[in-house]
Design an enzyme around this catalytic site. Structure first.
Site: not given
Ligand code: NAD
Length: 459
Positions: A134-136, A209-210, A213-214, A231, A263, A265
């Site tokens: 959601w952040n960007y 995402g985080s 979750t990854g 990512e 917020q 990454c």
């Molecule tokens: P998050 O991991 O909480 O959620 C990301 C996405 O995953 C959301 O759409 C969420 O609904 C989904 N999700 C959650 N649990 C899941 C599962 N078990 N299976 C499949 N999908 C699931 O992260 P967030 O809070 O949305 O984003 C913040 C994180 O993202 C930070 O750690 C940030 O550093 C990272 N981020 C990384 C980059 C990059 O390019 N490296 C860019 C932006 C954000």
């Protein structure tokens, strides 16, 4: 699903959520629609994405306000994000043809036997799942769906639950531009909906995402051996050397740490500063932070808005308490603000060792730890002492010194006299807990195709 404005805690919309059956139907339709999309000549797909790009700019005010209301991004920064989209998209429009062109690597003359030709060709992966943050949402979404669509894939796109209205707006504009509805299908919901999408018979999952979750997605996808690209987060350090322009570094790094309310990454999350300039740097840094305007994200003057996720405030409070307990000094901020919404004061801590939470755990909020160091070697050691490897930087007047330090840093992107910067021409790539694979650059186009090796023998 209720959409709550993090600045006011008012519910601003309710959206119907997807479930396993609706996601399965979207994936099935995407698979049926993908071959015709891939069969279109590339210039046709380029023309459609160009229309989408124009629509983003034409609807910028409305799109920015939606983003600000659903995730709290200060409105000026929401405008900046959407306004920067053509720079990203144009790169993909210009670079895709060459990145996926056939390449003949051997052509042998016949001389009495059939000729031999070897060619590498690239084909779309098929149906890709894109689980996004959601952040960007415009940047991290388009890094995936633009090259995926240009290279002939169908995309089932799950925006974050904290940017779902933006996700639906993106889908509407893509459809209006000419992407068939079944070729780009949004699915709406939280983590469970994301999990159900990864369970479908998709050909690849591209996740932003985080780390937590990854890792879950990677484990889930392993059972089917599909392509996984991640990512993830960062704990990005910067070193301010003793010959740096201290005032310039303070201004640049305060922005790198606090833009988007911290917020990002690639937000600056740790600063190491040479002892000789530590006092001057810290004083300048705190002065810049003191000047940040905090408030209503819909006010164009606001620089720091609410956090998108209320739960993150507890993480930040714990980081402050842990740092102070271990001997850290709180120079400014340190607590939740006494107002409605998820507001946390911009916070600067110093004398924080790498054993503190604020120097180890991704903060993803308006907080920074600054630690004085004796020399370049100590800075390198502390910068590399992390589970993450997204970005790192140095501020110095000396280009050779910068190269020497950055060569030894284990991170996907390195910065000299800059920070919190992404370029469409360079790969965006994390190491260790920061991810697997690359978006952006020609590598981030190739990520959406699979090679086919042609061995051709004929007259
Ligand atoms: P998050 O991991 O909480 O959620 C990301 C996405 O995953 C959301 O759409 C969420 O609904 C989904 N999700 C959650 N649990 C899941 C599962 N078990 N299976 C499949 N999908 C699931 O992260 P967030 O809070 O949305 O984003 C913040 C994180 O993202 C930070 O750690 C940030 O550093 C990272 N981020 C990384 C980059 C990059 O390019 N490296 C860019 C932006 C954000």
């Amino acid at each position: 699903m209720k959409i709550v404005n993090p600045a006011t805690l008012a519910t601003i919309a309710e959206l119907p959520e997807d479930d396993a059956a609706s996601i399965a139907a979207k994936v099935t339709k995407a698979r049926a629609a993908q071959p015709a999309w891939a069969a279109k000549p590339l210039p046709d797909r380029i023309a459609i994405i160009r229309k989408f790009e124009a629509a983003l700019l034409a609807n910028k005010d409305e799109l920015a306000l939606t983003l600000t209301r659903e995730m709290g991004k200060p409105i000026k920064q929401a405008h900046n994000e959407i306004g920067a989209m053509p720079g990203r998209i144009d790169f993909f429009l210009d670079a895709t043809a060459a990145a996926v062109a056939d390449s003949t690597v051997l052509r042998e003359a016949g001389n009495g036997v059939p000729k031999l030709e070897e060619t590498i060709a690239f084909e779309p992966i098929g149906v890709v799942g894109n689980v996004s943050a959601w952040n960007y949402p415009y940047f991290v979404g388009s890094n995936v769906f633009v090259p995926a669509l240009l290279t002939g894939n169908a995309v089932v796109y799950k925006p974050s639950e904290l940017a779902a209205m933006t996700g639906l707006a993106i889908a509407r504009l893509l459809h209006e531009a000419g992407v068939p509805k079944d070729v780009f299908a949004p699915v709406i919901g939280g983590g469970e909906v994301g999990r159900q999408l990864v369970d479908q018979k998709i050909d690849g999952v591209f996740f932003t995402g985080s780390h937590a979750t990854g890792q879950r997605i990677s484990q889930q996808a392993a059972a089917r051996l599909m392509k996984v690209q991640l990512e993830l987060g960062g704990k990005d350090p910067t070193y301010v050397a003793d010959d740096a322009d201290v005032r310039g570094a303070a201004e640049s790094l305060a922005d790198g740490a606090f833009y988007n309310t911290g917020q990002s990454c690639c937000s600056v999350e740790r600063i190491y500063v040479h002892r000789k300039v530590a006092d001057a740097f810290i004083a300048a840094f705190v002065e810049v932070v003191r000047g940040f305007k905090i408030g209503d994200p819909e006010d164009p003057e606001t620089y720091i808005g609410p956090l998108a996720r209320g739960a993150q405030i507890g993480v930040l409070e714990e980081q402050v308490a842990d740092a102070v307990k271990k001997g850290g000094r709180l120079l400014i901020g340190g607590k939740r603000m006494a107002r409605a919404g998820h507001y946390f004061e911009p916070t600067v801590l110093t004398d924080v060792g790498n054993d503190t939470l604020v120097m180890r755990q991704e903060s993803f909020g308006p907080i920074i730890g600054i630690q004085p160091v004796a020399d370049d070697a100590e800075a390198i050691r502390l910068m590399n002492d992390t589970d993450y490897g997204l970005t790192a930087g140095i501020y110095t007047q000396d280009r050779e010194r910068a190269r020497t330090v950055l060569r030894d840093i284990d991170a996907g992107s390195v910065y000299w006299n800059c920070c919190d910067r992404v370029s469409p021409r360079l790969p965006w790539t994390g190491r260790k807990h920061s991810g697997i694979g690359s978006t952006l650059s020609t590598l981030g186009i190739r990520a959406f195709v699979q090679p086919k090796a042609w061995h051709l023998r004929g007259p």
